[in-house]
Design a protein around this motif. Structure first.
Motif, mmCIF file in Angstrom:
data_model
loop_
_atom_site.group_PDB
_atom_site.id
_atom_site.type_symbol
_atom_site.label_atom_id
_atom_site.label_comp_id
_atom_site.label_asym_id
_atom_site.label_seq_id
_atom_site.Cartn_x
_atom_site.Cartn_y
_atom_site.Cartn_z
ATOM 1 N N THR A 168 83.148 -25.367 33.175
ATOM 2 C CA THR A 168 83.523 -25.408 31.659
ATOM 3 C C THR A 168 83.670 -23.967 31.007
ATOM 4 O OG1 THR A 168 81.659 -25.992 30.607
ATOM 5 C CG2 THR A 168 83.125 -27.683 31.216
ATOM 6 N N ASP A 169 82.835 -23.079 31.664
ATOM 7 C CA ASP A 169 82.890 -21.885 31.037
ATOM 8 C C ASP A 169 82.931 -20.518 31.913
ATOM 9 O OD1 ASP A 169 81.957 -19.251 29.776
ATOM 10 O OD2 ASP A 169 80.845 -20.548 28.140
ATOM 11 N N ALA A 170 84.257 -19.996 32.046
ATOM 12 C CA ALA A 170 84.442 -19.044 33.202
ATOM 13 C C ALA A 170 83.654 -17.661 33.005
ATOM 14 C CB ALA A 170 85.928 -18.642 33.375
ATOM 15 N N ALA A 171 83.368 -17.208 31.686
ATOM 16 C CA ALA A 171 82.829 -16.135 31.541
ATOM 17 C C ALA A 171 81.268 -16.331 32.119
ATOM 18 C CB ALA A 171 82.627 -15.871 30.112
ATOM 19 N N VAL A 172 80.518 -17.397 31.716
ATOM 20 C CA VAL A 172 78.988 -17.532 31.931
ATOM 21 C C VAL A 172 79.111 -17.752 33.551
ATOM 22 C CG1 VAL A 172 77.340 -19.102 31.920
ATOM 23 C CG2 VAL A 172 78.665 -18.551 30.153
ATOM 24 N N ARG A 173 80.007 -18.542 34.205
ATOM 25 C CA ARG A 173 80.166 -18.635 35.773
ATOM 26 C C ARG A 173 80.187 -17.341 36.351
ATOM 27 N NH1 ARG A 173 84.454 -21.652 35.704
ATOM 28 N NH2 ARG A 173 86.325 -20.056 36.437
ATOM 29 N N GLU A 174 81.125 -16.308 35.725
ATOM 30 C CA GLU A 174 81.062 -15.065 36.653
ATOM 31 C C GLU A 174 79.854 -14.275 36.302
ATOM 32 O OE1 GLU A 174 83.702 -14.241 38.574
ATOM 33 O OE2 GLU A 174 84.241 -16.215 38.242
ATOM 34 N N LYS A 175 79.406 -14.159 35.130
ATOM 35 C CA LYS A 175 78.105 -13.586 34.698
ATOM 36 C C LYS A 175 76.809 -13.921 35.519
ATOM 37 C CE LYS A 175 76.255 -9.885 32.804
ATOM 38 N NZ LYS A 175 76.833 -8.379 33.047
ATOM 39 N N ALA A 176 76.540 -15.205 35.731
ATOM 40 C CA ALA A 176 75.205 -15.731 36.033
ATOM 41 C C ALA A 176 75.146 -15.579 37.280
ATOM 42 C CB ALA A 176 75.319 -17.419 35.769
ATOM 43 N N VAL A 177 73.999 -14.769 37.799
ATOM 44 C CA VAL A 177 73.255 -14.603 39.272
ATOM 45 C C VAL A 177 72.414 -15.616 39.698
ATOM 46 C CG1 VAL A 177 72.073 -13.019 40.723
ATOM 47 C CG2 VAL A 177 73.670 -12.025 38.778
ATOM 48 N N SER A 178 71.836 -16.325 38.611
ATOM 49 C CA SER A 178 70.829 -17.578 39.115
ATOM 50 C C SER A 178 70.693 -18.179 37.856
ATOM 51 C CB SER A 178 69.722 -17.138 39.444
ATOM 52 O OG SER A 178 68.736 -17.813 40.029
ATOM 53 N N TRP A 179 70.022 -19.199 37.863
ATOM 54 C CA TRP A 179 69.773 -20.224 36.749
ATOM 55 C C TRP A 179 68.100 -20.419 36.975
ATOM 56 C CZ3 TRP A 179 73.035 -22.518 33.223
ATOM 57 C CH2 TRP A 179 74.340 -22.349 33.613
ATOM 58 N N VAL A 180 67.302 -20.417 35.576
ATOM 59 C CA VAL A 180 65.909 -20.351 35.545
ATOM 60 C C VAL A 180 65.476 -21.344 34.461
ATOM 61 C CG1 VAL A 180 63.835 -18.862 35.019
ATOM 62 C CG2 VAL A 180 65.740 -17.682 36.172
ATOM 63 N N GLU A 181 64.385 -22.175 35.015
ATOM 64 C CA GLU A 181 63.762 -23.251 33.889
ATOM 65 C C GLU A 181 63.135 -22.434 32.951
ATOM 66 O OE1 GLU A 181 63.914 -26.245 33.273
ATOM 67 O OE2 GLU A 181 64.636 -27.181 35.213
ATOM 68 N N HIS A 182 62.995 -22.965 31.829
ATOM 69 C CA HIS A 182 62.163 -22.160 30.678
ATOM 70 C C HIS A 182 60.826 -22.120 31.053
ATOM 71 C CE1 HIS A 182 61.062 -23.085 26.141
ATOM 72 N NE2 HIS A 182 60.754 -21.821 26.535
ATOM 73 N N CYS A 183 60.219 -23.144 31.718
ATOM 74 C CA CYS A 183 58.673 -22.854 32.199
ATOM 75 C C CYS A 183 58.628 -21.795 33.082
ATOM 76 C CB CYS A 183 58.247 -24.257 32.607
ATOM 77 S SG CYS A 183 58.960 -24.884 34.093
ATOM 78 N N ASP A 184 59.520 -21.416 33.764
ATOM 79 C CA ASP A 184 59.448 -20.309 34.766
ATOM 80 C C ASP A 184 59.652 -18.964 34.269
ATOM 81 O OD1 ASP A 184 58.838 -22.171 36.958
ATOM 82 O OD2 ASP A 184 60.919 -22.261 37.484
ATOM 83 N N TRP A 185 60.714 -19.092 33.032
ATOM 84 C CA TRP A 185 61.057 -17.746 32.421
ATOM 85 C C TRP A 185 59.894 -17.137 31.594
ATOM 86 C CZ3 TRP A 185 62.893 -17.139 27.042
ATOM 87 C CH2 TRP A 185 63.259 -15.798 26.986
ATOM 88 N N ILE A 186 59.217 -18.016 30.605
ATOM 89 C CA ILE A 186 58.229 -17.377 30.011
ATOM 90 C C ILE A 186 57.191 -16.660 30.738
ATOM 91 C CG2 ILE A 186 56.389 -18.108 28.170
ATOM 92 C CD1 ILE A 186 59.152 -18.131 27.088
ATOM 93 N N PRO A 187 56.384 -17.301 31.831
ATOM 94 C CA PRO A 187 55.547 -16.404 32.491
ATOM 95 C C PRO A 187 56.136 -15.082 32.983
ATOM 96 C CG PRO A 187 55.491 -18.624 33.241
ATOM 97 C CD PRO A 187 56.674 -18.581 32.286
ATOM 98 N N ALA A 188 57.657 -15.153 33.220
ATOM 99 C CA ALA A 188 58.052 -13.867 33.775
ATOM 100 C C ALA A 188 58.193 -12.779 32.724
ATOM 101 C CB ALA A 188 59.703 -14.195 34.418
ATOM 102 N N VAL A 189 58.477 -13.403 31.633
ATOM 103 C CA VAL A 189 58.651 -12.463 30.485
ATOM 104 C C VAL A 189 57.365 -11.799 30.231
ATOM 105 C CG1 VAL A 189 58.828 -12.405 27.709
ATOM 106 C CG2 VAL A 189 60.500 -13.748 29.336
ATOM 107 N N LEU A 190 56.064 -12.463 30.170
ATOM 108 C CA LEU A 190 54.836 -12.089 29.750
ATOM 109 C C LEU A 190 54.167 -11.344 30.749
ATOM 110 C CD1 LEU A 190 53.278 -15.404 28.402
ATOM 111 C CD2 LEU A 190 53.765 -13.570 27.109
ATOM 112 N N THR A 191 54.551 -11.311 31.909
ATOM 113 C CA THR A 191 54.112 -10.221 33.097
ATOM 114 C C THR A 191 55.192 -9.290 33.338
ATOM 115 O OG1 THR A 191 55.390 -11.924 34.915
ATOM 116 C CG2 THR A 191 52.995 -12.201 34.283
ATOM 117 N N GLY A 192 56.293 -9.231 32.577
ATOM 118 C CA GLY A 192 57.171 -8.062 32.781
ATOM 119 C C GLY A 192 58.014 -7.865 33.947
ATOM 120 N N ASN A 193 58.144 -9.418 34.694
ATOM 121 C CA ASN A 193 58.805 -9.254 35.774
ATOM 122 C C ASN A 193 60.285 -9.365 35.402
ATOM 123 O OD1 ASN A 193 60.497 -10.353 37.876
ATOM 124 N ND2 ASN A 193 58.883 -11.506 38.714
ATOM 125 N N ASN A 194 61.098 -8.162 36.048
ATOM 126 C CA ASN A 194 62.242 -7.951 35.615
ATOM 127 C C ASN A 194 63.478 -8.258 36.706
ATOM 128 O OD1 ASN A 194 62.045 -5.716 36.866
ATOM 129 N ND2 ASN A 194 62.184 -4.210 34.895
#
Length: 548
Positions: A168-194
């Motif tokens: 339903t959203d071509a812009a998101v479709r083109e830009k999204a490299v991957s998808w991440v669950e909220h519970c996986d994203w927060i530890p990545a943020v806290l550890t500086g995983n970019n």
């Protein structure tokens, strides 16, 4: 405080995030704070009529920092310097589209106000069509990739949400490299995983919601995803490996250590879902059904792999090795609405009054805050009669048994003598009957239930609802003492990740809060509710067929 060490559990709920600072040696809760999501509170990016519920990543980031700092401010001086670990739990499945650096698209220019670039909250049901397609293709496929997810894929889950957004959203479709669950994203943020390629994926989320399983060496293969839609082809290699929540995600980044005022060697744990960590915080043991009761419910069980690993429990939210405690089979079920059902009745009663009596908003707010407690007090005094109104709990669809988020609630037995108190009682009974259907499914599928534990807001606030639940289940309900069991469970995992305890069992023994009360079934009411439950099931079968 010389020998004390502290850990922090962070619990991201539907409306807010809570941080809890715990003394890992004693289990004493040293400080806690809640941050309500401001954008969510304003109703931004959501449309209840479409069952669209999105949350902006800034709500999470701001809440993470503010809640932890506020919780630490409540603690004795010097506590922050003794923090050894942080673990988080979140709602789920709540995925977000990200770029190659793992940044949610809503944090990038041009996507700031796009709901499709935000986290798709667990209760978003915009992907009902996509879930139906997944089930259709899975059953026609040589391998049924839903068989470890209860055999029915839900619109509340990972792949259905991804497919709906990219369709339903071509812009998101083109830009999204991957998808991440909220519970996986927060530890990545806290550890500086970019780098999204190195971001750790938790076993809990992947196994229960993304059809990950070791039997097919990870996620469903590209051939299956291509059958669903060629647009999914780019995501077939998002990740292969997963880790359990006792595995550290890494040390906190220098940026976040400075922002929070805690040591640079603080260990960040891998994330998991709130109910699973909450069950650990509640003191879950094998074959104990742990009911995490809030806006919805999640029902968590665990069983030894050698006893239950061969089962395929139909119609639940998955069975995953290690999703609750490593070495145990974690099983999940739940109801899509519980506290939300009572909140609906409160809004139903109050909204016209707010519209009419605009100059008396303060008095109305006070009345609203007392309304449910009043209805409960009055409801428990009503006599039980055979023709009382009967309701279904499907106000937000049905999560389990047998996920179907196209079904809706129904109420029968209404007449001119029915008032708000009787309606409230019917809704309390409906949520209890929905719980019984889950219990009966587990037992029917060969998973015994030795005891029932309850935690969460409703379990604490409504003794009436818990008494009805005990009567309907004909089982005692043990109420967990801690006000913050999910955050406490996260803190236990943080203690294991930080090396304070060797395993979850040891952390539970040292840090569990125990139970504050047990609601016992009332024998004189058990038979009445058993008859009512039969009618509840008949009404459900009729309603589901009628609206099909």
């Amino acid at each position: 405080m010389k020998n004390d060490v502290f850990v922090i559990g962070v619990d991201f709920g539907t409306d807010s995030v809570r941080a809890l600072v715990v003394n890992a040696r004693t289990g004493q809760e040293a400080g806690s704070a809640v941050h309500y999501y401001p954008r969510w509170k304003q109703g931004l990016y959501c449309d209840a009529a479409l069952q669209q519920y999105r949350q902006h990543p800034l709500d999470y980031l701001e809440g993470l920092e503010q809640s932890i700092k506020a919780a630490l401010q409540q603690c004795p001086a010097g506590t922050a310097q003794l923090v050894k670990g942080i673990s988080v739990d979140t709602t789920g499945s709540t995925p977000v589209a990200v770029d190659a650096q793992g940044t949610p698209l809503a944090l990038l220019p041009g996507f700031e106000e796009n709901p499709n670039a935000m986290f798709v909250l667990w209760k978003d049901h915009t992907a009902n069509e996509e879930a139906a397609l997944i089930n259709e293709v899975a059953r026609a496929n040589g391998t049924d990739y839903t068989k470890y997810c209860g055999g029915i894929y839900s619109s509340e889950w990972f792949w259905a949400k991804i497919l709906h957004v990219i369709r339903t959203d071509a812009a998101v479709r083109e830009k999204a490299v991957s998808w991440v669950e909220h519970c996986d994203w927060i530890p990545a943020v806290l550890t500086g995983n970019n780098q999204v390629a190195t971001l750790q994926r938790g076993r809990c989320a992947a196994g229960h919601k993304a059809m990950w399983h070791a039997a097919w060496e990870g996620l469903p293969p590209g051939s299956f995803l291509q059958k669903l839609d060629p647009l999914l082809g780019k995501y077939d290699k998002m990740f292969t490996d997963t880790v359990v929540a006792t595995v550290p995600a890494g040390a906190i980044s220098a940026e976040w250590a400075a922002r929070l005022g805690i040591p640079a060697d603080t260990v960040i744990g891998t994330g998991a879902f709130d109910a699973h960590m909450g069950a650990v915080g509640a003191g879950i043991q094998p074959y104990a059904l742990c009911r995490v009761i809030g806006t919805s419910t999640c029902d968590i069980l665990m069983a030894p792999l050698e006893e239950a690993g061969h089962l395929f429990v139909k119609g639940i939210c998955g069975q995953v090795d290690g999703s609750v405690v490593p070495g145990m089979l974690g099983l999940e079920a739940g109801q899509s609405a519980y506290g939300d059902v009572y909140a609906w009745l409160r809004r139903f009663i109050m909204q016209p009054l707010y519209a009419i009596m605009k100059d008396e908003e303060e008095q109305l707010a006070m009345a609203e805050s007392k309304l449910l407690a009043y209805l409960a007090e009055q409801a428990q005094q009503l006599p039980l009669t055979p023709n009382d109104p009967l309701a279904l709990d499907w106000f937000n669809g049905r999560r389990t048994p047998d996920a179907n988020h196209t079904v809706t609630s129904a109420v029968v037995g209404l007449h001119l003598g029915i008032d708000a108190v009787q309606m409230f009682r019917a809704l309390v009974e409906a949520t209890a009957f929905g719980a019984r259907s889950i219990v009966e499914r587990f037992v029917k599928e060969g998973v015994p239930i030795h005891e029932v534990l309850a935690l969460g807001g409703v379990s604490k606030k409504s003794g009436y609802a818990m008494q009805v639940l005990a009567d309907v289940l004909d089982r005692p309900i043990k109420i967990v003492r801690s006000e913050h069991a999910c955050a406490l469970g996260a803190a236990m995992f943080a203690a294991v990740c930080a090396g304070i305890y060797p395993n979850v069992t040891a952390a539970q023994e040292a840090m569990s809060s125990g139970f504050e009360h047990t609601w016992h079934p009332q024998p004189e009411k058990v038979k009445y509710y058993a008859n009512r439950y039969t009618k509840f099931m008949e009404l459900g079968a009729f309603t589901e067929k009628f609206y099909a």
